[in-house]
Design a protein around this motif. Structure first.
Motif, mmCIF file in Angstrom:
data_model
loop_
_atom_site.group_PDB
_atom_site.id
_atom_site.type_symbol
_atom_site.label_atom_id
_atom_site.label_comp_id
_atom_site.label_asym_id
_atom_site.label_seq_id
_atom_site.Cartn_x
_atom_site.Cartn_y
_atom_site.Cartn_z
ATOM 1 N N ALA A 1 0.735 -1.177 -0.083
ATOM 2 C CA ALA A 1 -0.203 0.076 0.106
ATOM 3 C C ALA A 1 0.802 1.289 -0.163
ATOM 4 N N LEU A 2 2.060 1.010 0.602
ATOM 5 C CA LEU A 2 2.938 2.360 0.675
ATOM 6 C C LEU A 2 3.642 2.582 -0.503
ATOM 7 N N VAL A 3 4.177 1.706 -0.917
ATOM 8 C CA VAL A 3 4.505 1.858 -2.566
ATOM 9 C C VAL A 3 3.651 2.279 -3.594
ATOM 10 N N ALA A 4 2.377 1.799 -3.553
ATOM 11 C CA ALA A 4 1.440 2.160 -4.408
ATOM 12 C C ALA A 4 1.058 3.660 -4.007
ATOM 13 N N LEU A 5 1.048 4.179 -2.960
ATOM 14 C CA LEU A 5 0.864 5.509 -2.353
ATOM 15 C C LEU A 5 1.904 6.130 -2.917
ATOM 16 N N ILE A 6 3.243 5.963 -2.681
ATOM 17 C CA ILE A 6 4.274 6.861 -3.123
ATOM 18 C C ILE A 6 4.344 7.131 -4.748
ATOM 19 N N GLU A 7 4.152 5.960 -5.284
ATOM 20 C CA GLU A 7 4.222 5.934 -6.820
ATOM 21 C C GLU A 7 3.210 6.873 -7.404
ATOM 22 N N SER A 8 1.923 6.805 -6.687
ATOM 23 C CA SER A 8 0.761 7.522 -7.385
ATOM 24 C C SER A 8 0.988 8.968 -7.189
ATOM 25 N N ALA A 9 1.728 9.441 -5.753
ATOM 26 C CA ALA A 9 2.086 10.695 -5.656
ATOM 27 C C ALA A 9 2.917 11.423 -6.479
ATOM 28 N N GLY B 1 3.695 8.839 -13.200
ATOM 29 C CA GLY B 1 2.780 8.216 -13.575
ATOM 30 C C GLY B 1 1.573 9.311 -14.301
ATOM 31 N N ASP B 2 0.503 8.987 -14.832
ATOM 32 C CA ASP B 2 -0.748 9.686 -15.056
ATOM 33 C C ASP B 2 -1.507 9.910 -13.689
ATOM 34 N N ALA B 3 -1.475 8.956 -12.780
ATOM 35 C CA ALA B 3 -2.246 9.152 -11.680
ATOM 36 C C ALA B 3 -1.968 10.347 -10.845
ATOM 37 N N SER B 4 -0.293 10.572 -11.005
ATOM 38 C CA SER B 4 0.323 11.616 -10.129
ATOM 39 C C SER B 4 -0.310 12.764 -10.610
ATOM 40 N N ILE C 1 9.461 15.168 -15.086
ATOM 41 C CA ILE C 1 11.074 15.127 -15.231
ATOM 42 C C ILE C 1 11.537 13.711 -15.021
ATOM 43 N N LEU C 2 10.775 12.857 -14.238
ATOM 44 C CA LEU C 2 11.376 11.358 -14.052
ATOM 45 C C LEU C 2 10.312 10.396 -14.519
ATOM 46 N N GLN C 3 10.719 9.348 -15.401
ATOM 47 C CA GLN C 3 9.723 8.284 -15.280
ATOM 48 C C GLN C 3 10.186 7.030 -14.432
ATOM 49 N N GLY C 4 9.393 5.964 -14.873
ATOM 50 C CA GLY C 4 9.988 4.900 -13.972
ATOM 51 C C GLY C 4 9.345 4.921 -12.401
ATOM 52 N N GLN C 5 10.085 4.079 -11.718
ATOM 53 C CA GLN C 5 9.804 3.816 -10.324
ATOM 54 C C GLN C 5 10.072 5.253 -9.639
#
Length: 179
Positions: free
Chosen positions: A20-28, A31-34, A44-48
């Motif tokens: 859940a924390l990885v998903a939260l951090i990635e979404s913030a 990607g488009d969700a952010s 400025i950055l793609q990927g993880q």
């Protein structure tokens, strides 16, 4: 700790929170969700931004605390606090993109600073921010953080930190006195 005024619960992350924390951090940040929030780094950055191993490492470190914030049983924000002698490093800060701008980030920072002062007696909070993130740096400055001009290079070529979309990325140290 449950703060009745905001309905938030602050607690230490556990192994069960990693996904859940990885998903939260990635979404913030990625990607488009952010793009639903204002803290996106998608241009400025793609990927993880992080991975399960990175989050688990923070959870397991005896000098760190991964402060996890819940509202109505859902994880809505988090931040890393790492005790480093006279200061605490603040990182891995993420707020659910749909809740950004609601004051949640301010509440998380206030709790992080309180913990750094009271639990560890820290005199300062330190963080590093990508220097081209002017809007984000301005937000931190409004909360008492000051730019130091001390830069460290972005880890180009290490995809654990993302895939840079421009050649001028570096981290700037921001500092806030806590006493």
């Amino acid at each position: 700790m449950d703060t009745a005024a905001t309905g938030l619960t602050f607690r230490d992350a556990t192994d069960a929170d990693v996904d859940a924390l990885v998903a939260l951090i990635e979404s913030a940040y990625r990607g488009d969700a952010s793009r639903a929030g204002w803290t996106t780094e998608a241009d400025i950055l793609q990927g993880q931004r992080t991975d399960s191993d990175g989050v688990l490492e923070v959870i397991k470190s005896p000098a760190s605390r991964l402060l996890t914030v819940e509202r109505d049983g859902a994880i809505v924000a988090c931040c890393q606090l790492e005790h480093r002698g006279d200061h605490v490093y603040f990182g891995m800060f993420a707020v659910n993109p749909g809740l950004q701008g609601s004051g949640l980030g301010k509440a998380v920072m206030a709790e992080a600073e309180r913990h750094a002062r009271e639990a560890w007696g820290a005199a300062e909070m330190h963080m590093t921010v990508i220097s081209v993130r002017d809007d984000l740096i301005a937000w931190y400055e409004r909360r008492g953080y000051r730019r130091t001009g001390r830069m460290t290079p972005f880890p180009y070529g290490d995809e654990r930190f993302g895939i840079p979309q421009r050649p001028d990325l570096q981290f700037e140290l921001l500092v806030k006195p806590l006493v």
